[in-house]
Scaffold this motif. Structure first.
Motif, short mmCIF file in Angstrom:
data_model
loop_
_atom_site.label_atom_id
_atom_site.label_comp_id
_atom_site.label_asym_id
_atom_site.label_seq_id
_atom_site.Cartn_x
_atom_site.Cartn_y
_atom_site.Cartn_z
N PHE A 1 0.85 -1.18 0.00
CA PHE A 1 0.00 0.00 0.00
C PHE A 1 0.89 1.24 0.00
O PHE A 1 1.60 1.49 0.97
N SER A 2 0.87 1.98 -1.08
CA SER A 2 1.76 3.13 -1.21
C SER A 2 1.25 4.33 -0.42
O SER A 2 0.07 4.41 -0.08
N ALA A 3 2.14 5.27 -0.19
CA ALA A 3 1.76 6.51 0.49
C ALA A 3 0.72 7.27 -0.32
O ALA A 3 -0.21 7.86 0.24
N ASP A 4 0.86 7.26 -1.64
CA ASP A 4 -0.12 7.94 -2.50
C ASP A 4 -1.50 7.28 -2.40
O ASP A 4 -2.52 7.97 -2.34
N ALA A 5 -1.51 5.95 -2.40
CA ALA A 5 -2.79 5.24 -2.28
C ALA A 5 -3.44 5.54 -0.94
O ALA A 5 -4.66 5.72 -0.85
N PHE A 6 -2.62 5.61 0.12
CA PHE A 6 -3.16 5.93 1.44
C PHE A 6 -3.72 7.35 1.47
O PHE A 6 -4.80 7.60 2.01
N SER A 7 -3.01 8.28 0.86
CA SER A 7 -3.48 9.67 0.81
C SER A 7 -4.82 9.77 0.08
O SER A 7 -5.74 10.46 0.54
N LYS A 8 -4.94 9.07 -1.03
CA LYS A 8 -6.20 9.08 -1.79
C LYS A 8 -7.33 8.46 -0.98
O LYS A 8 -8.43 9.00 -0.92
N LEU A 9 -7.06 7.33 -0.33
CA LEU A 9 -8.07 6.68 0.50
C LEU A 9 -8.50 7.59 1.64
O LEU A 9 -9.70 7.74 1.91
N ALA A 10 -7.55 8.23 2.29
CA ALA A 10 -7.87 9.15 3.40
C ALA A 10 -8.76 10.28 2.91
O ALA A 10 -9.74 10.65 3.58
N SER A 11 -8.45 10.82 1.76
CA SER A 11 -9.25 11.90 1.20
C SER A 11 -10.68 11.45 0.92
O SER A 11 -11.64 12.16 1.23
N GLU A 12 -10.83 10.24 0.37
CA GLU A 12 -12.17 9.72 0.06
C GLU A 12 -12.97 9.42 1.32
O GLU A 12 -14.15 9.74 1.40
N VAL A 13 -12.33 8.84 2.30
CA VAL A 13 -13.03 8.40 3.50
C VAL A 13 -13.31 9.56 4.46
O VAL A 13 -14.38 9.64 5.06
N MET A 14 -12.36 10.46 4.59
CA MET A 14 -12.47 11.51 5.60
C MET A 14 -13.05 12.83 5.09
O MET A 14 -13.28 13.73 5.87
N SER A 15 -13.30 12.93 3.79
CA SER A 15 -13.85 14.19 3.28
C SER A 15 -15.28 14.38 3.78
O SER A 15 -16.03 13.43 3.96
N ASP A 16 -15.63 15.62 4.00
CA ASP A 16 -16.97 15.96 4.48
C ASP A 16 -17.82 16.39 3.28
O ASP A 16 -17.60 17.46 2.72
N PRO A 17 -18.78 15.56 2.87
CA PRO A 17 -19.59 15.89 1.70
C PRO A 17 -20.37 17.19 1.86
O PRO A 17 -20.71 17.83 0.89
N LYS A 18 -20.64 17.60 3.08
CA LYS A 18 -21.39 18.86 3.32
C LYS A 18 -20.55 20.08 2.93
O LYS A 18 -21.11 21.11 2.60
N GLN A 19 -19.22 19.94 3.01
CA GLN A 19 -18.35 21.06 2.70
C GLN A 19 -18.02 21.14 1.21
O GLN A 19 -17.47 22.11 0.73
N GLU A 20 -18.30 20.04 0.48
CA GLU A 20 -18.04 20.04 -0.96
C GLU A 20 -19.28 20.55 -1.69
O GLU A 20 -20.39 20.20 -1.36
N SER A 21 -19.09 21.43 -2.66
CA SER A 21 -20.24 21.91 -3.40
C SER A 21 -19.99 21.84 -4.87
O SER A 21 -18.97 21.95 -5.38
#
Length: 153
Positions: A133-153
């Protein structure tokens, strides 16, 4: 505390017993006592729930609709192998043979925090997870899992 923290190595003896690490023992609520439920994990690992964490899960499962085929299928897979364990006088837990086989546990194991439960992995398989599991893959996964959909428009 609202979840476990830490990662500990342990060794299984010939009977499939291991010493519950002191770091986790200190984090277990007194209301759990010395009882746990050991279950198959979603991956090839085992999941150890202190009894006080298992009870709400069991209550929720018991309220699911038996007439729904998906519920019956989920219940079969999730509860398959679930076993009540109790710490022995030496502070060890004994893993049943069917669960040892499911997770491919032999001797060296890793116990790792997983929110309100502890995952038990074969040490080599656990290390393999991180080696592949690469650092880039972890970064992408973290962004997908931890992003707050309410803050995205």
């Amino acid at each position: 505390m609202s979840g476990f923290l830490g990662e500990y190595e342990a060794t299984l003896d010939a009977k499939g017993r291991f010493l519950l690490p002191a770091g986790f023992k200190r984090q277990i609520a007194e209301s759990a006592g010395n009882q746990f439920v050991l279950n198959r994990g979603f991956e090839k690992c085992l999941t150890l729930y202190p009894m006080n964490e298992w009870q709400p899960i069991q209550e929720k499962i018991s309220k699911l609709n038996d007439f729904d085929p998906k519920v019956r299928e989920f219940r079969r897979y999730f509860l398959n192998g679930a076993t009540i364990l109790e710490l022995d006088s030496a502070g060890r837990l004994n893993i049943p043979k069917n669960l040892l086989a499911h997770a491919g546990l032999d001797k060296d194991i890793v116990l790792t925090a997983a929110n309100n439960k502890i995952e038990i992995w074969d040490k080599a398989k656990y290390q393999e997870l991180f080696d592949n599991f690469s650092a880039d893959a972890f970064s992408k996964l973290a962004s997908e899992v931890m992003s707050d959909p309410k803050q995205e428009s």
